[in-house]
Write a protein that holds these residues in place. Structure first.
Motif, PDB file in Angstrom:
ATOM      1  N   ILE A 107       0.877  -1.181   0.000  1.00  0.00           N
ATOM      2  CA  ILE A 107       0.000   0.000   0.000  1.00  0.00           C
ATOM      3  C   ILE A 107       0.906   1.221   0.000  1.00  0.00           C
ATOM      4  N   THR A 108       0.819   2.004  -1.080  1.00  0.00           N
ATOM      5  CA  THR A 108       1.799   3.061  -1.330  1.00  0.00           C
ATOM      6  C   THR A 108       1.115   4.418  -1.523  1.00  0.00           C
ATOM      7  N   PRO A 109       0.594   5.024  -0.461  1.00  0.00           N
ATOM      8  CA  PRO A 109      -0.092   6.307  -0.610  1.00  0.00           C
ATOM      9  C   PRO A 109       0.838   7.445  -1.030  1.00  0.00           C
ATOM     10  N   LEU A 110       2.148   7.259  -0.852  1.00  0.00           N
ATOM     11  CA  LEU A 110       3.087   8.339  -1.154  1.00  0.00           C
ATOM     12  C   LEU A 110       3.841   8.108  -2.462  1.00  0.00           C
ATOM     13  N   THR A 111       4.431   6.920  -2.634  1.00  0.00           N
ATOM     14  CA  THR A 111       5.232   6.703  -3.837  1.00  0.00           C
ATOM     15  C   THR A 111       4.373   6.394  -5.059  1.00  0.00           C
ATOM     16  N   HIS A 112       3.214   5.813  -4.866  1.00  0.00           N
ATOM     17  CA  HIS A 112       2.325   5.543  -6.005  1.00  0.00           C
ATOM     18  C   HIS A 112       0.909   5.476  -5.470  1.00  0.00           C
ATOM     19  N   ASN A 113       0.196   6.601  -5.528  1.00  0.00           N
ATOM     20  CA  ASN A 113      -1.115   6.608  -4.879  1.00  0.00           C
ATOM     21  C   ASN A 113      -2.120   5.746  -5.642  1.00  0.00           C
ATOM     22  N   PHE A 114      -3.177   5.388  -4.942  1.00  0.00           N
ATOM     23  CA  PHE A 114      -4.152   4.425  -5.450  1.00  0.00           C
ATOM     24  C   PHE A 114      -5.506   5.071  -5.665  1.00  0.00           C
ATOM     25  N   CYS A 115      -5.499   6.382  -5.863  1.00  0.00           N
ATOM     26  CA  CYS A 115      -6.757   7.132  -5.874  1.00  0.00           C
ATOM     27  C   CYS A 115      -7.620   6.869  -7.097  1.00  0.00           C
ATOM     28  N   GLU A 116      -6.987   6.493  -8.221  1.00  0.00           N
ATOM     29  CA  GLU A 116      -7.757   6.364  -9.455  1.00  0.00           C
ATOM     30  C   GLU A 116      -8.848   5.296  -9.365  1.00  0.00           C
ATOM     31  N   SER A 117      -8.668   4.329  -8.466  1.00  0.00           N
ATOM     32  CA  SER A 117      -9.656   3.258  -8.345  1.00  0.00           C
ATOM     33  C   SER A 117     -10.351   3.272  -6.987  1.00  0.00           C
ATOM     34  N   CYS A 118     -10.306   4.411  -6.276  1.00  0.00           N
ATOM     35  CA  CYS A 118     -10.850   4.455  -4.915  1.00  0.00           C
ATOM     36  C   CYS A 118     -12.358   4.238  -4.909  1.00  0.00           C
ATOM     37  N   ASN A 119     -12.794   3.260  -4.131  1.00  0.00           N
ATOM     38  CA  ASN A 119     -14.226   2.947  -3.992  1.00  0.00           C
ATOM     39  C   ASN A 119     -14.693   3.102  -2.553  1.00  0.00           C
ATOM     40  N   ARG A 120     -13.919   3.860  -1.729  1.00  0.00           N
ATOM     41  CA  ARG A 120     -14.112   3.839  -0.287  1.00  0.00           C
ATOM     42  C   ARG A 120     -14.512   5.201   0.273  1.00  0.00           C
TER      43      ARG A 120
END
Length: 330
Positions: free
Chosen positions: A246-259
């Protein structure tokens, strides 16, 4: 429920309490001030709120804290929410825990319909564990993990990667999870809340560096496995278990956020890394009907941002988000 960017919101994380029996150095200050109990939603109100979200399309529900299992009467809520699994309204009911209360509750969780849990565990060294958690005992957590296995719960271990603290233990954690039949997820430290003397810049370890180190010993095979959360998973060929990052800083995961995240006071945060929030307690208590509540939920989802603003920088002294992780639920 669709947000402004066309993402379906189907996953609700609910912090049932901001209290915890640990004081992990990257999560809390040692002298934390917790919410007055009078400010918390009742278990019945939390049930009604969660049920409203399920009626609007939420398919996965995760209970968090603080430590969810320290809330008095928590199994009453979990048992009640389990009814949505039986009707098919909910695909999964799960929780994130520090493991301290699992020995007591594991069998009850399984009976309520929980099949999978996340357990936060950053080190296998007992002395270091107590140092990291300030108040925790590793043997208590280990007993809880064995109880979870005996009850039939699938376990995923969450470990926050901390430079100079547990960055030499990743191989040991992978091997141990392989022996125990657990999956493992490594998480970058997140800039949330003031935590006293500890400097997050000193704690922060990019997981790109961790993965490079891990791949010197282990073979990581790519997989499309997903749990609905932000982790990107690999299969460790030598153990057969999954390893996630889980990489909120080096590679964020926002494009698929369902939360979205709901606090124990009825505040809805549309993004973990933003301060915008919606008050759901007022419409919840204003009417026995859910009309006002559902309108407030729709309005909030319509404000869900594209992504978070997490950054760790020595020049940016205040935390990126002032509230502690224990308030929002990780």
């Amino acid at each position: 429920m669709l947000d402004p960017f066309g993402r379906t919101v189907s996953y609700l994380r609910v912090s049932v309490t901001d209290r915890c029996d640990f004081r992990c150095v990257y999560c809390m200050a040692e002298d934390m001030t917790f919410l007055p109990k009078a400010d918390l939603l009742s278990l019945e109100e939390l049930d009604r709120l969660c049920s409203a979200f399920i009626g609007m399309g939420v398919r996965k529900l995760r209970l968090t804290g603080g430590e969810p299992l320290v809330r008095r009467g928590i199994m009453t809520l979990i048992d009640s929410l389990g009814r949505h699994l039986k009707t098919g309204g909910l695909d999964e009911l799960t929780l994130t825990t520090n493991g301290s209360q699992l020995e007591k509750y594991a069998a009850d969780l399984y009976r309520a319909g929980v099949r999978r849990i996340n357990v936060s565990l950053d080190t296998l060294d007992a002395a270091k564990f107590t140092e990291l958690t300030r108040w925790g005992r590793l043997d208590q957590v280990m007993a809880g993990l064995q109880a979870a296995k005996a009850a039939g719960l699938a376990v995923k271990i969450n470990a926050v990667a901390l430079r100079g603290v547990n960055d030499t233990e990743f191989d040991d954690l992978i091997a141990w999870c392989g022996r125990e039949g657990f999956d493992l997820v490594l998480i970058e430290v997140m800039p949330m809340g003031e935590i006293g003397e500890a400097a997050r810049m000193d704690q922060y370890l990019p997981l790109s560096m961790a993965r490079a180190s891990i791949q010197r010993k282990w073979t990581l095979d790519e997989t499309d496995y997903r749990t609905g959360g932000p982790a990107r998973y690999y299969t460790v060929r030598e153990t057969g278990r999954r390893l996630g990052f889980i990489t909120p800083l080096t590679h964020n995961f926002c494009e698929s956020c369902n939360r979205v995240r709901l606090t124990c006071t009825g505040t809805l945060y549309m993004c973990l890394g933003q301060n915008d929030a919606a008050d759901l307690r007022a419409p919840l208590r204003a009417s026995e009907s859910n009309v006002l509540l559902e309108d407030a939920i729709r309005e909030a989802i319509a404000r869900k941002p594209k992504g978070h603003d997490f950054v760790i920088d020595r020049r940016k002294v205040p935390a990126a988000v002032p509230r502690h992780m224990s308030v929002t639920g990780g």
